[in-house]
Design an enzyme around this catalytic site. Structure first.
Site, PDB file in Angstrom:
ATOM      1  N   ASP A 132       0.842  -1.191   0.000  1.00 25.71           N
ATOM      2  CA  ASP A 132       0.000   0.000   0.000  1.00 25.71           C
ATOM      3  C   ASP A 132       0.883   1.249   0.000  1.00 25.71           C
ATOM      4  O   ASP A 132       1.872   1.314   0.731  1.00 25.71           O
ATOM      5  CB  ASP A 132      -0.892  -0.030   1.251  1.00 25.71           C
ATOM      6  CG  ASP A 132      -1.952   1.045   1.238  1.00 25.71           C
ATOM      7  OD1 ASP A 132      -2.767   1.048   0.305  1.00 25.71           O
ATOM      8  OD2 ASP A 132      -1.968   1.874   2.173  1.00 25.71           O
ATOM      9  N   GLU A 161       1.035   0.101  -5.027  1.00 22.79           N
ATOM     10  CA  GLU A 161       0.583   1.422  -5.434  1.00 22.79           C
ATOM     11  C   GLU A 161       1.790   2.351  -5.536  1.00 22.79           C
ATOM     12  O   GLU A 161       2.423   2.658  -4.537  1.00 22.79           O
ATOM     13  CB  GLU A 161      -0.405   1.983  -4.415  1.00 22.79           C
ATOM     14  CG  GLU A 161      -1.697   1.194  -4.302  1.00 22.79           C
ATOM     15  CD  GLU A 161      -2.647   1.786  -3.280  1.00 22.79           C
ATOM     16  OE1 GLU A 161      -3.860   1.774  -3.530  1.00 22.79           O
ATOM     17  OE2 GLU A 161      -2.175   2.267  -2.230  1.00 22.79           O
TER      18      GLU A 161
END
Length: 422
Positions: A132, A161
């Site tokens: 993340d 990400e």
């Protein structure tokens, strides 16, 4: 899924996706028997073992950019002032938007991250990790983590990400997609591809799969992994191609909102086109569970705390949209069968993939390893178009299924992906 706050696991009266780390090396929210802590551990091990028995790998979403509560997080209590990023005045930064940011450059924070990854790899047999907000994790920590994981499983998969967001880390230290050349083993969610295929983030521009207008060069760029002219990176292996994930609106919801009163036939056509573009583009295909049977989140773009009524998989939709499911299987078979849909360098793409500009619709020529030439037509509208072919041409995919028929002419009348062998 590791220990997170903001929910009551006993009463289950609250809900969130779990981006609130409290205890990194624990299992959270997997308890069916709340009086037995081992229940969650054993249930998850059984789940992973079952996936492996079906020849499926399991990737785990990990959140190492912040913690849920700086007042109660154990490592912060043990060594006050050590684990968080602070500004020049000594105040905690909040680039993550969560009130704090972990300082992954600190050696013991780095060790916590690596030990956590190794723990889930070795104890639960996790095959890969999705990071993340990688922008807040430094490059050295990411690369060191991969090397530790690879020593146990050389097939381990790492991705995440790579958004570029403000942080105190120096530019060259950030684990963002722009630094792909510093992270050669990682892949990144390709938001350029998502915007091209589904819609822009603000929904003001329709994606290609919804009939949006794009230049042929832009379409070629997306289909070839944004790497041929190094538009974004140097190889398609960095690109995770997707239209929807847990964040933002589903493809079905965007279709319903942005395209007005579509018929079921039109919804099916546009959805199949999106699924097919993902399957046949250079890079790594990514599908959100339920996309293949038109899952809806009731038009909500951020359902992180809205519970099962918005987030659960509605399996009853499978029967209604079986045509889409069957076609997706056929697309994936095409990807496996033909090497030119799985190229790994821009040099290979330049050699084997080229634009055919003889049609109004997008047509791409592919050269296989055995020197056969294939033409794939990507059509995103209902305008009728006729194409004439040289003798001995065969249609091998008609937008829904594989076949082998000699053809000298084909009339395209609806959105879809069509494949011909010269």
């Amino acid at each position: 899924m590791f220990g997170f706050g903001g929910v009551d696991e006993i009463t289950k009266t609250s809900y969130n996706w779990g981006y609130n780390p409290v205890l990194y090396q624990s299992i959270s929210n997997y308890l069916s028997n709340t009086t037995d802590p081992y229940d969650g551990i054993n249930s998850f091990k059984e789940f992973v073992d079952t996936c492996h028995s079906l020849n499926l790998g399991v990737n785990m979403d990990v959140v190492f950019n912040h913690v849920y509560d700086v007042k109660t997080f154990s490592m912060g209590i043990l060594v006050p002032g050590y684990i968080y990023l602070t500004d020049e005045q000594g105040f905690l930064t909040s680039s993550s938007g969560c009130g704090n940011d972990l300082n992954t450059k600190k050696l013991m924070v780095r060790r916590l991250i690596i030990d956590t990854l190794k723990y889930f790899q070795e104890e639960f047999k996790i095959d890969g990790f999705r990071f993340d907000l990688m922008n807040f994790i430094d490059v050295e920590t990411l690369n060191t983590s991969y090397q530790a994981l690879k020593r146990v499983n050389n097939q381990t998969f790492v991705y995440g990400e790579g958004w570029s967001m403000p942080t105190l880390l120096n530019k060259e230290e950030q684990g963002k997609s722009e630094n792909f050349f510093l992270l050669p083993t990682f892949a990144f969610f390709n938001d350029y591809f998502r915007n091209f295929l589904k819609s822009s983030y603000d929904l003001k521009r329709l994606g290609f799969s919804m009939g949006g207008t794009y230049s042929k060069d832009d379409i070629y760029t997306a289909l070839t992994g944004f790497c041929v002219k190094e538009e974004r990176w140097s190889s398609p292996t960095f690109s995770i191609n997707y239209a929807e994930c847990h964040d933002n609106m589903t493809l079905y919801d965007v279709l319903k909102q942005q395209k007005g009163n579509l018929s079921e036939k039109e919804i099916i056509d546009y959805t199949i086109l999106a699924l097919g573009v993902i399957a046949l583009s250079e890079g790594i295909p990514f599908y959100h569970l339920g996309m293949e049977f038109c899952m809806s989140k009731k038009g909500v773009d951020n359902s992180y705390n809205l519970g099962d009524s918005y987030n659960m998989v509605d399996w009853s939709r499978k029967e209604k949209y079986q045509e889409i499911i069957d076609t997706l299987k056929n697309f994936l078979n095409l990807r496996k069968k033909y090497d030119f849909f799985r190229l790994r360098s821009h040099e290979e793409i330049e050699k084997k993939v080229s634009m055919d500009k003889s049609m109004a619709s997008v047509a791409i020529r592919y050269l296989s390893n055995d020197e056969n030439t294939y033409l794939v037509v990507y059509k995103n509208d209902y305008l009728e178009e006729t194409r004439y072919f040289a003798p001995e041409t065969k249609i091998i995919f008609d937008g829904r299924k594989e076949l082998r028929e000699k053809i000298d002419m084909y009339k395209f009348t609806r959105p879809g992906i069509y494949m011909f062998k010269k």
